[in-house]
Design a protein around this motif. Structure first.
Motif, short mmCIF file in Angstrom:
data_model
loop_
_atom_site.label_atom_id
_atom_site.label_comp_id
_atom_site.label_asym_id
_atom_site.label_seq_id
_atom_site.Cartn_x
_atom_site.Cartn_y
_atom_site.Cartn_z
N PRO A 173 0.84 -1.21 0.00
CA PRO A 173 0.00 0.00 0.00
C PRO A 173 0.87 1.25 0.00
CG PRO A 173 -0.66 -1.53 1.74
CD PRO A 173 0.63 -2.04 1.17
N PRO A 174 0.40 2.38 -0.43
CA PRO A 174 -0.91 2.49 -1.07
C PRO A 174 -0.86 1.96 -2.51
CG PRO A 174 0.19 4.61 -1.12
CD PRO A 174 1.10 3.66 -0.37
N PHE A 175 -1.99 1.69 -3.04
CA PHE A 175 -2.13 1.21 -4.41
C PHE A 175 -1.51 -0.17 -4.63
CE2 PHE A 175 -1.89 5.93 -4.77
CZ PHE A 175 -3.17 6.17 -5.22
N ALA A 176 -1.49 -1.02 -3.61
CA ALA A 176 -0.96 -2.38 -3.77
C ALA A 176 -1.68 -3.06 -4.94
CB ALA A 176 -1.13 -3.19 -2.49
N GLY A 177 -0.90 -3.68 -5.82
CA GLY A 177 -1.46 -4.36 -6.99
C GLY A 177 -1.62 -3.46 -8.19
N SER A 178 -1.54 -2.16 -8.00
CA SER A 178 -1.67 -1.21 -9.12
C SER A 178 -0.33 -1.05 -9.82
CB SER A 178 -2.14 0.16 -8.61
OG SER A 178 -3.44 0.08 -8.09
N TRP A 179 -0.39 -0.58 -11.04
CA TRP A 179 0.81 -0.32 -11.83
C TRP A 179 1.26 1.12 -11.62
CZ3 TRP A 179 3.44 -4.18 -14.05
CH2 TRP A 179 2.77 -5.41 -14.19
N LEU A 183 12.74 15.32 -16.66
CA LEU A 183 11.42 15.66 -17.20
C LEU A 183 10.82 16.83 -16.45
CD1 LEU A 183 8.95 15.16 -19.03
CD2 LEU A 183 8.13 13.55 -17.27
N GLY A 184 10.77 16.75 -15.13
CA GLY A 184 10.16 17.83 -14.37
C GLY A 184 9.98 17.49 -12.91
N VAL A 185 9.31 18.41 -12.22
CA VAL A 185 9.03 18.28 -10.80
C VAL A 185 7.52 18.21 -10.64
CG1 VAL A 185 9.22 19.42 -8.55
CG2 VAL A 185 11.10 19.60 -10.21
N TYR A 186 7.07 17.21 -9.90
CA TYR A 186 5.63 17.01 -9.67
C TYR A 186 5.37 17.13 -8.18
CZ TYR A 186 5.51 15.75 -14.52
OH TYR A 186 5.60 15.82 -15.88
N ASP A 187 4.57 18.15 -7.81
CA ASP A 187 4.43 18.48 -6.40
C ASP A 187 3.01 18.80 -5.96
OD1 ASP A 187 4.11 20.88 -7.75
OD2 ASP A 187 5.57 21.98 -6.54
N THR A 188 2.01 18.37 -6.73
CA THR A 188 0.63 18.67 -6.37
C THR A 188 0.29 18.04 -5.02
OG1 THR A 188 0.00 18.72 -8.68
CG2 THR A 188 -1.78 18.46 -7.09
N PRO A 189 -0.13 18.84 -4.04
CA PRO A 189 -0.52 18.25 -2.76
C PRO A 189 -1.62 17.20 -2.99
CG PRO A 189 -0.33 20.63 -2.56
CD PRO A 189 -0.22 20.30 -4.04
N GLY A 190 -1.51 16.09 -2.26
CA GLY A 190 -2.48 15.00 -2.40
C GLY A 190 -2.09 13.95 -3.43
N ARG A 191 -0.96 14.13 -4.11
CA ARG A 191 -0.54 13.16 -5.13
C ARG A 191 -0.21 11.80 -4.51
NH1 ARG A 191 4.85 12.46 -6.02
NH2 ARG A 191 4.46 11.94 -8.21
N ASP A 192 0.13 11.80 -3.23
CA ASP A 192 0.42 10.57 -2.50
C ASP A 192 -0.46 10.57 -1.25
OD1 ASP A 192 1.53 8.58 -0.79
OD2 ASP A 192 3.48 8.81 -1.76
N PRO A 193 -1.30 9.54 -1.06
CA PRO A 193 -2.19 9.54 0.11
C PRO A 193 -1.47 9.42 1.45
CG PRO A 193 -2.36 7.45 -1.08
CD PRO A 193 -1.50 8.37 -1.92
#
Length: 153
Positions: free
Chosen positions: A45-51, A86-96
């Motif tokens: 988790p989180p997203f266990a089993g997801s790609w 590529l870039g920086v990804y920082d949107t709040p909430g992107r990781d639970p």
């Protein structure tokens, strides 16, 4: 170590509410007009089993490009030298689990290389970019940005 081993409530960043630093790698193989993307199936988790894209937390004293290469190697067995920012990804909430900031790299390969899911990835596979499974986190956005970058070149 992957995404899961470093995310604890006792880490310095988490205890003071600061974002944690992560890396992700978009590995693309083949022609720019029909690339295949390397994905890992999350084992925890989180997203266990997801790609998801290969990636994880930057370790103390580690440079982000080194962390990206390490995570790619640990989760897929793939060893690469050249990475393109590529870039920086920082949107709040992107990781639970809490706020993270991900530095994302592109790895371009002429052809698919053998991969195997390891560390905190239960599987690793190449997928045609026009036939992707649902992705964890914001990795669909990241992958779309990487594909657009590769096709511009």
């Amino acid at each position: 170590m992957g995404h899961d081993e470093h995310m604890t409530g006792t880490s310095a960043g988490a205890s003071r509410g600061a974002p944690l630093l992560t890396v992700d790698v978009v590995a693309l193989a083949g022609a720019a007009n029909r690339p295949r993307a390397l994905l890992v199936q999350r084992g925890h988790p989180p997203f266990a089993g997801s790609w998801a894209l290969p990636g994880g937390f930057v370790e103390e004293g580690e440079r982000v490009a080194q962390a990206a290469r390490r995570e790619l190697r640990e989760e897929t067995g793939l060893r690469l030298g050249d990475l393109e920012l590529l870039g920086v990804y920082d949107t709040p909430g992107r990781d639970p689990r809490g706020q993270t900031v991900s530095i994302v790299y592109i790895a371009r390969l002429d052809s698919e290389q053998p991969v195997i899911g390891a560390d905190d990835a239960s599987d690793a596979r190449w997928f045609p970019v026009d036939s992707l499974p649902d992705l964890a986190f914001d990795h669909d956005l990241i992958l779309a940005d990487a594909i657009a970058r590769v096709r511009e070149a």
